[in-house]
Scaffold this motif. Structure first.
Motif, PDB file in Angstrom:
ATOM      1  N   THR A 122      48.430  41.989 -66.617  1.00 57.22           N
ATOM      2  CA  THR A 122      47.817  40.661 -66.758  1.00 57.22           C
ATOM      3  C   THR A 122      46.766  40.448 -65.667  1.00 57.22           C
ATOM      4  N   LEU A 123      45.876  41.395 -65.561  1.00 60.69           N
ATOM      5  CA  LEU A 123      44.869  41.340 -64.509  1.00 60.69           C
ATOM      6  C   LEU A 123      43.907  40.190 -64.709  1.00 60.69           C
ATOM      7  N   SER A 133      44.295  57.163 -56.796  1.00 60.90           N
ATOM      8  CA  SER A 133      43.675  57.296 -58.108  1.00 60.90           C
ATOM      9  C   SER A 133      44.104  56.122 -58.981  1.00 60.90           C
ATOM     10  N   GLY A 134      43.370  55.914 -60.075  1.00 57.48           N
ATOM     11  CA  GLY A 134      43.778  54.939 -61.066  1.00 57.48           C
ATOM     12  C   GLY A 134      42.936  53.678 -61.158  1.00 57.48           C
ATOM     13  N   GLY A 135      41.984  53.512 -60.272  1.00 57.41           N
ATOM     14  CA  GLY A 135      41.146  52.327 -60.367  1.00 57.41           C
ATOM     15  C   GLY A 135      40.174  52.410 -61.525  1.00 57.41           C
ATOM     16  N   GLY A 136      39.448  51.312 -61.740  1.00 58.07           N
ATOM     17  CA  GLY A 136      38.467  51.301 -62.813  1.00 58.07           C
ATOM     18  C   GLY A 136      38.113  49.905 -63.247  1.00 58.07           C
ATOM     19  N   GLY A 145      43.395  40.314 -68.498  1.00 59.96           N
ATOM     20  CA  GLY A 145      44.607  40.480 -69.296  1.00 59.96           C
ATOM     21  C   GLY A 145      45.050  41.917 -69.439  1.00 59.96           C
ATOM     22  N   GLY A 146      44.207  42.838 -69.017  1.00 59.60           N
ATOM     23  CA  GLY A 146      44.530  44.254 -69.124  1.00 59.60           C
ATOM     24  C   GLY A 146      45.413  44.756 -67.996  1.00 59.60           C
ATOM     25  N   SER A 147      45.652  46.070 -68.034  1.00 57.48           N
ATOM     26  CA  SER A 147      46.549  46.697 -67.060  1.00 57.48           C
ATOM     27  C   SER A 147      45.904  47.937 -66.460  1.00 57.48           C
ATOM     28  N   SER A 176      50.170  35.618 -55.200  1.00 58.22           N
ATOM     29  CA  SER A 176      49.319  35.573 -56.394  1.00 58.22           C
ATOM     30  C   SER A 176      49.587  36.713 -57.371  1.00 58.22           C
ATOM     31  N   VAL A 177      50.309  37.747 -56.947  1.00 52.72           N
ATOM     32  CA  VAL A 177      50.567  38.883 -57.842  1.00 52.72           C
ATOM     33  C   VAL A 177      52.010  38.957 -58.310  1.00 52.72           C
ATOM     34  N   LYS A 178      52.849  38.070 -57.799  1.00 57.00           N
ATOM     35  CA  LYS A 178      54.259  38.091 -58.206  1.00 57.00           C
ATOM     36  C   LYS A 178      54.378  37.903 -59.717  1.00 57.00           C
ATOM     37  N   GLY A 179      55.216  38.729 -60.326  1.00 57.94           N
ATOM     38  CA  GLY A 179      55.407  38.664 -61.770  1.00 57.94           C
ATOM     39  C   GLY A 179      54.390  39.455 -62.563  1.00 57.94           C
ATOM     40  N   ARG A 180      53.315  39.913 -61.901  1.00 62.45           N
ATOM     41  CA  ARG A 180      52.275  40.678 -62.600  1.00 62.45           C
ATOM     42  C   ARG A 180      52.174  42.122 -62.087  1.00 62.45           C
TER      43      ARG A 180
END
Length: 115
Positions: A84-85, A7-10, A15-17, A62-66
């Motif tokens: 920080t999407l 769950s949780g997609g969308g 810049g969002g989370s 590419s996702v490290k730190g985010r």
């Protein structure tokens, strides 16, 4: 029978989370890793984040730190906090659990990053 419920997609703006969850039911074997993969249109499925039973954590560059992966041992649930999407994070995200009895996949949840 093992069942993974995601769950949780969308849809979120750049810049969002978002926070993804994956709850595992029916697990009778020892879990040695819980993972998040993603697959974008026209691309191969790739490992995004992994948390092993000993606590070792791995992230795709590419996702490290985010992104942050975490696990609730009592609930057999794994989470992926995504901050920080970026538009390039758009994909179907799958949870995957590796146990001594085999590998199990969730059904996938769509994450779309767009303005």
């Amino acid at each position: 029978q093992v069942q993974l419920v995601e769950s949780g997609g969308g849809l979120v703006q750049p810049g969002g989370s978002l926070r993804l969850s994956c709850a595992a039911f029916g697990i009778s074997s020892s879990i040695y890793a819980m993972n998040w993969y993603r697959q974008a249109p026209g691309k191969q499925r790739e490992l995004v984040a992994q948390i092993q039973s000993g606590g070792f954590i791995h992230y795709e560059d590419s996702v490290k730190g985010r992104f942050t992966i975490s696990r609730d041992y009592a609930k057999n649930t794994v989470y992926l906090q995504m901050n920080t999407l970026k538009p390039e994070d758009t994909a179907v995200y799958y949870c995957n659990i590796e146990t001594t009895g085999g590998i199990n996949w969730g059904q996938g949840t769509q994450v779309t990053v767009s303005s």
